[in-house]
Design a protein around this motif. Structure first.
Motif, PDB file in Angstrom:
ATOM      1  N   ALA A   1       0.738  -1.181   0.126  1.00 24.37           N
ATOM      2  CA  ALA A   1       0.000   0.049   0.076  1.00 24.37           C
ATOM      3  C   ALA A   1       0.886   1.387  -0.104  1.00 24.37           C
TER       4      ALA A   1
ATOM      5  N   GLY B   1       2.040   1.935  -3.208  1.00 23.50           N
ATOM      6  CA  GLY B   1       1.206   2.322  -4.444  1.00 23.50           C
ATOM      7  C   GLY B   1       0.817   1.193  -5.492  1.00 23.50           C
TER       8      GLY B   1
ATOM      9  N   ARG C   1      -5.985  -1.331   3.078  1.00 22.83           N
ATOM     10  CA  ARG C   1      -6.557  -0.214   2.697  1.00 22.83           C
ATOM     11  C   ARG C   1      -6.388   1.003   3.559  1.00 22.83           C
TER      12      ARG C   1
ATOM     13  N   TRP D   1      -3.022   2.275   2.677  1.00 25.13           N
ATOM     14  CA  TRP D   1      -3.276   3.192   1.411  1.00 25.13           C
ATOM     15  C   TRP D   1      -3.616   4.391   1.704  1.00 25.13           C
TER      16      TRP D   1
ATOM     17  N   HIS E   1      -2.551   8.256  -1.378  1.00 24.46           N
ATOM     18  CA  HIS E   1      -2.757   7.973  -2.870  1.00 24.46           C
ATOM     19  C   HIS E   1      -3.889   8.616  -3.333  1.00 24.46           C
TER      20      HIS E   1
ATOM     21  N   PRO F   1      -7.390   1.794  -4.600  1.00 23.94           N
ATOM     22  CA  PRO F   1      -6.659   0.669  -5.021  1.00 23.94           C
ATOM     23  C   PRO F   1      -7.575  -0.413  -5.202  1.00 23.94           C
TER      24      PRO F   1
END
Length: 343
Positions: A201, A204, A233, A236, A241, A245
């Motif tokens: 994560a 990326g 998650r 992430w 980002h 994802p």
């Protein structure tokens, strides 16, 4: 938990064996049948054709010629790997291969990469000319190769041009060619542990979670896997980002709808998880599913990780041939996916 339409793909290990009952006896057979199955799967409405990569074995190995061939014969299906072992890869050459295959397919590659699994040969990557740097483990080397691969996929110039080139150069430092815009966002990391999922994560990458996982809590496999997905998650989001994802899980799922299904899988799936040791690490292997459609649907509704993922990869018995595996996929789309809300 995702409530969106779930993408459904197949995952082939690409075995071949010249033995009784095998419909895939040679390397040529498995390559050509992989293309034909991908074409048939696209016609059914399957979303993805994914392939394992193993070295020194009678299985699929070099994935890019195959993916380019599938890309040339299809128009919509995603084409991916699950996974490429980065211990074996020259990341710069891989950027060129991946870019070419992605352009041929019109931007449909979904590349799963990872540190890989135990191979047929002890430290087989050494024969490919790679070895960990001082203080590195083989897993560290795989992640280092992955980081170089990801960096070069961004398409920035890095190489000093020859002042007297054979062909004219664009201004500035040169990048690897061909460059495929957007491929960087379609790289997945095959994570066995929570820590590597979090690392993926932060880097990326999308997440591929397979049918085995490092046993980190003693809980059932699907619960540990669902927790891994949630940790991914969360990491992430923390990384900031901009895009959303993707997450896939792999399962062996067979709907028993005719006599062939019952002959091959009528004894049912593995009703419980299995525990084993891989590279001196305790791992838990998820159960497989095989039952009449109504009972199968009830069982699948209890799988928390399938519910969490946006993509489900169905592992297929590729040595049973294209026709039977097309039937396997069609049975899931017809008898299972609508009731599960996947379609």
């Amino acid at each position: 938990m995702t409530t969106e339409r779930k993408k459904i793909g197949f995952l082939s290990f690409g075995h071949w064996a010249d033995e009784r009952g095998s419909g895939v006896r040679t390397a040529s057979d498995v390559l050509l049948q992989s293309i034909e199955l991908s074409v048939a799967a696209e016609q059914l409405g399957i979303d993805g054709a994914y392939f394992r990569v193993h070295h020194y074995a009678r299985q699929l190995a070099s994935p890019f010629p195959l993916m380019a061939a599938i890309g040339a014969r299809t128009s919509t299906i995603e084409i991916g790997t699950g996974v490429i072992d980065m211990r074996y890869e020259n990341p710069l050459y891989m950027v060129e291969d991946a870019g070419a295959a992605d352009l041929i397919s019109g931007g449909r590659l979904q590349l799963g990469i990872s540190r890989g699994s135990p191979e047929q040969v002890i430290d087989g990557w050494r024969y490919f000319g790679y070895q960990p740097a001082e203080g590195e483990s083989p897993a560290d080397m795989a992640r280092r190769h992955a980081e170089v691969f990801l960096q070069q996929l961004e398409g920035r110039g890095f190489a000093q041009p020859n002042p007297n080139p054979m062909f004219p150069n664009p201004p500035g430092l040169l990048r690897l060619e061909p460059h495929s815009e957007g491929l960087r966002d379609r790289i997945w990391w095959g994570a066995a542990s929570d820590a590597t999922a979090i690392w993926a994560a932060e880097m990326g990458m999308n997440l591929q979670s397979s049918t085995l996982k490092t046993d980190e809590s003693g809980e059932p496999f699907h619960i540990q896997q669902a927790k891994q997905i949630r940790a991914f998650r969360e990491a992430w989001q923390k990384a900031g980002h901009s895009r959303k994802p993707r997450v896939s899980v792999s399962r062996s799922i067979f709907a028993l709808t005719d006599d062939r299904d019952r002959a091959y899988f009528g004894r049912g799936g593995k009703d419980s998880d299995q525990v084993g040791v891989i590279d001196e690490t305790r791992s838990v292997f998820g159960r497989s599913y095989a039952d009449e459609p109504d009972r199968l649907i009830e069982q699948l509704r209890e799988d928390e990780a399938i519910a969490e993922a946006d993509t489900l990869l169905l592992t297929i018995p590729n040595m049973l041939g294209v026709d039977y595996n097309t039937h396997v996929l069609e049975s899931i789309l017809t008898h299972v996916a609508p009731a599960m809300g996947w379609r």
